[in-house]
Design an enzyme around this catalytic site. Structure first.
Site, PDB file in Angstrom:
ATOM      1  N   ASP A   1       0.823  -1.203   0.000  1.00 33.79           N
ATOM      2  CA  ASP A   1       0.000   0.000   0.000  1.00 33.79           C
ATOM      3  C   ASP A   1       0.865   1.264   0.000  1.00 33.79           C
ATOM      4  O   ASP A   1       1.807   1.388   0.782  1.00 33.79           O
ATOM      5  CB  ASP A   1      -0.911  -0.016   1.232  1.00 33.79           C
ATOM      6  CG  ASP A   1      -1.868   1.154   1.272  1.00 33.79           C
ATOM      7  OD1 ASP A   1      -2.720   1.247   0.383  1.00 33.79           O
ATOM      8  OD2 ASP A   1      -1.755   1.978   2.200  1.00 33.79           O
ATOM      9  N   ALA A   2       0.521   2.209  -0.870  1.00 33.40           N
ATOM     10  CA  ALA A   2       1.066   3.573  -0.880  1.00 33.40           C
ATOM     11  C   ALA A   2       2.560   3.637  -0.556  1.00 33.40           C
ATOM     12  O   ALA A   2       2.972   4.268   0.424  1.00 33.40           O
ATOM     13  CB  ALA A   2       0.272   4.451   0.082  1.00 33.40           C
TER      14      ALA A   2
ATOM     15  N   GLU B   1       1.611  -0.010  -4.849  1.00 38.42           N
ATOM     16  CA  GLU B   1       0.755   1.127  -5.141  1.00 38.42           C
ATOM     17  C   GLU B   1       1.630   2.356  -4.999  1.00 38.42           C
ATOM     18  O   GLU B   1       2.205   2.605  -3.941  1.00 38.42           O
ATOM     19  CB  GLU B   1      -0.422   1.226  -4.183  1.00 38.42           C
ATOM     20  CG  GLU B   1      -1.305   2.438  -4.489  1.00 38.42           C
ATOM     21  CD  GLU B   1      -2.219   2.837  -3.351  1.00 38.42           C
ATOM     22  OE1 GLU B   1      -3.193   3.575  -3.609  1.00 38.42           O
ATOM     23  OE2 GLU B   1      -1.977   2.432  -2.201  1.00 38.42           O
TER      24      GLU B   1
ATOM     25  N   HIS C   1      -7.460   6.855 -14.603  1.00 35.49           N
ATOM     26  CA  HIS C   1      -7.949   8.229 -14.691  1.00 35.49           C
ATOM     27  C   HIS C   1      -8.318   8.596 -16.127  1.00 35.49           C
ATOM     28  O   HIS C   1      -9.340   9.248 -16.368  1.00 35.49           O
ATOM     29  CB  HIS C   1      -6.889   9.195 -14.167  1.00 35.49           C
ATOM     30  CG  HIS C   1      -6.537   9.005 -12.724  1.00 35.49           C
ATOM     31  ND1 HIS C   1      -7.289   8.237 -11.860  1.00 35.49           N
ATOM     32  CD2 HIS C   1      -5.500   9.492 -11.980  1.00 35.49           C
ATOM     33  CE1 HIS C   1      -6.741   8.255 -10.657  1.00 35.49           C
ATOM     34  NE2 HIS C   1      -5.660   9.009 -10.706  1.00 35.49           N
TER      35      HIS C   1
END
Length: 584
Positions: free
Chosen positions: A245-246, A282, A311
């Protein structure tokens, strides 16, 4: 049994195990470590007291039967008898991932209930299940990103044994299992790590407060703590890969970055176990060094989520242009085309959302396409909307656009990933929900959520209360939907596209540089080539005439009936429809 704990700031450490207390001794070989022996078996409850303070759970606890605030429990992994003893693993190249939240995949919200629904994924054709975080968190229901015991398994889901049963069943069915792990922060409730040592540092700051200590004094042990946790999931639970994550929030100024150290350790474990293991990051940095092999100066991770593709596609489908969508919405089909051919949209270009240039070019001749994960929906991109509305809700009146989204995702040169329920255009939302047991924290989360969306024009009463059990209940999949009405048609289309990926080698070709794209922004059509496969999508209301060239082509799959290209090589595609062809 030998017990040990790292507590460098403590002057005295005692172990409480099954009601008995004994003092631990300093380890003469490892600074800051305390060790000792005590009678214990699988399930024995224990904890550590520092300098006469309260008994706290083990930072490396393998089980928290009573939640993050309770005592730890011993787990003897050798007791579990695996049914799939000869599991050889499933590598990432050629994969189709499926992101799944255990707590809402079924209304029961357990590993066993989720395992009972895995045959649906086999019939769908996916290769790997990607579980959202399963570490313990406060209460029963939540997303899982506020975990605090990074070596343990959330008890309401089924605890360690439940996870093993789930993995075993997945492997029996030929499915790999990927686990989402969170190293960049821990939840605020039940987090006792700062009492044991410098697990966090004020040298760096993140959106969640002080950063995890990866480069300040004491960081050697913290890095080992995180790496050890990652290896434990892969080794003790036979997980096939981890989603990190991140990782852009992992602040690390050391010469050898933590992610490089982690990827080295995972590759070593893979060699020892004799099966492939992989790491997916990510990251919003658009930095190809993340997925560049270590031998070539990169960090050596195997893949990363590609938000740019999402996006671009989202703006092309919905017309939304707020926030980070603004850069993509100026010319959405051009943005889709750029991501299909270059991987990143922002590769050193100006980002109006950030107010600066962003990203770095990706070398398409060196980076394989499977190293980028492509998707139209994820837990973030659905759940972080005010009402958790899926693409199927935004495009409820235009199922053909959902078919186009699926076609672009499942034929693009990336590793595709689906978000649970997407494959049948689920009519249920997926909203942000929590179950904090601390009333003050619960109220802070509730107010913060509503304040965040009020700034974007949402009325307070229209933002679901994260603490209301109904918010979680609304987010559970409705398993009566998949085989009914329009849901069944969308599901059949996903199955067809995934089968084509399996049957057409060009659709899993890792050569990013081989993709060629044409589009008409005004007419709203886009077509691209991957080897001998041609893909055409028409997002416009009106039929489109798309030139494909004069080579003979046959239709492999079409959302609406479509004939082959005419004598001039022009393909006529109905409005809001899509087609996949093979040229000879």
């Amino acid at each position: 049994m030998q017990f040990e704990v790292w507590a460098p700031q403590a002057g005295r450490v005692t172990l409480q195990c099954d009601g008995a207390t004994r003092a631990l001794e300093r380890d003469p070989e490892r600074a800051g470590w305390w060790t000792g022996e005590a009678e214990a078996d699988d399930g024995s409850r224990y904890g550590f007291a520092l300098d006469g303070g309260p008994v706290l759970p083990d930072p490396r606890s393998r089980r928290q039967p009573d939640g993050p605030d309770g005592l730890s429990a011993v787990v003897d992994h050798a007791r579990h008898v695996w049914r799939t003893g000869d599991w050889g693993g499933r590598p990432l190249p050629g994969a189709v991932l499926y992101e799944l939240h255990v707590g809402t995949y079924t209304r029961e919200g357990t590993f066993d209930a989720a395992a009972a629904r895995l045959e649906h994924l086999v019939e769908l054709g996916v290769t790997h299940v990607e579980l959202m975080p399963v570490c313990p968190f406060p209460g029963t229901h939540g997303w899982g990103y506020e975990g605090v015991s990074l070596w343990a398994v959330h008890e309401p889901y089924g605890g360690p044994e439940g996870l093993k049963r789930f993995v075993d069943r997945a492997h029996e069915l030929g499915l790999g299992v990927v686990l989402d792990v969170v190293h960049n922060h821990l939840g605020p409730s039940g987090n006792y790590l700062p009492r044991f040592g410098p697990y966090f540092t004020d040298t760096h700051h993140t959106p969640w407060g002080a950063a995890v200590n990866l480069d300040a004094p004491g960081s050697d042990e913290v890095r080992d703590f995180l790496t050890g946790s990652a290896l434990a999931w892969l080794r003790d639970y036979r997980i096939d890969g981890l989603r990190l994550d991140a990782v852009h929030a992992l602040a690390d100024t050391r010469a050898c970055h933590f992610l490089e150290e982690l990827s080295t350790a995972v590759d070593t474990l893979a060699a020892d176990l004799g099966r492939p293991l992989f790491l997916i990051a990510e990251s919003d940095l658009n930095d190809p060094r993340l997925i560049t092999p270590r031998a070539e100066g990169g960090l050596g991770l195997n893949a990363q989520w590609n938000d740019d593709f999402h996006h671009a596609l989202h703006t092309a489908l919905t017309g939304e242009s707020q926030g980070y969508y603004a850069d993509f919405a100026r010319a959405p089909l051009a943005a889709v085309a750029k991501t299909l051919t270059c991987g990143y949209f922002h590769d050193g270009t100006y980002s109006s959302f950030r107010g600066r240039r962003h990203g770095r070019p990706l070398d398409r001749t060196r980076v394989a396409g499977h190293r980028l994960i492509g998707y139209t929906q994820t837990h973030d991109q659905v759940g972080n909307r005010a009402q958790g509305d899926r693409l199927s809700m935004l495009l409820a009146d235009t199922p053909g656009l959902l078919a186009c989204a699926a076609t672009l995702t499942l034929t693009a040169p990336f590793t595709p990933m689906l978000f649970m329920g997407e494959e049948w255009a689920a009519g249920t939302p997926w909203q942000f929900f929590t179950d904090h047991t601390d009333p003050e924290l619960a109220e802070a989360v509730r107010r913060g959520r509503r304040r965040e969306f009020a700034a974007h024009g949402w009325a307070e009463e229209d933002v679901p209360d994260p603490q209301d059990p109904a918010t979680r209940d609304r987010s559970c999949l409705d398993w009566s939907e998949p085989e009914t009405g329009p849901h069944a048609r969308v599901l059949a289309w996903y199955r067809t596209l995934i089968a084509l990926r399996r049957e057409q080698p060009d659709l899993t070709d890792p050569d990013l540089a081989d993709t060629r794209v044409a589009y008409d922004q005004e007419a709203r059509w886009l077509a691209f080539r991957r080897g001998d496969v041609r893909v055409a999508v028409n997002l416009g209301k009106e039929p489109a005439a798309i030139p494909l060239g004069t080579r003979p082509a046959r239709v492999l799959a079409a959302w609406e009936p479509v004939g082959p290209p005419d004598a001039d090589g022009v393909l006529h595609v109905p409005g809001r429809s899509c087609v996949v062809l093979a040229q000879s």
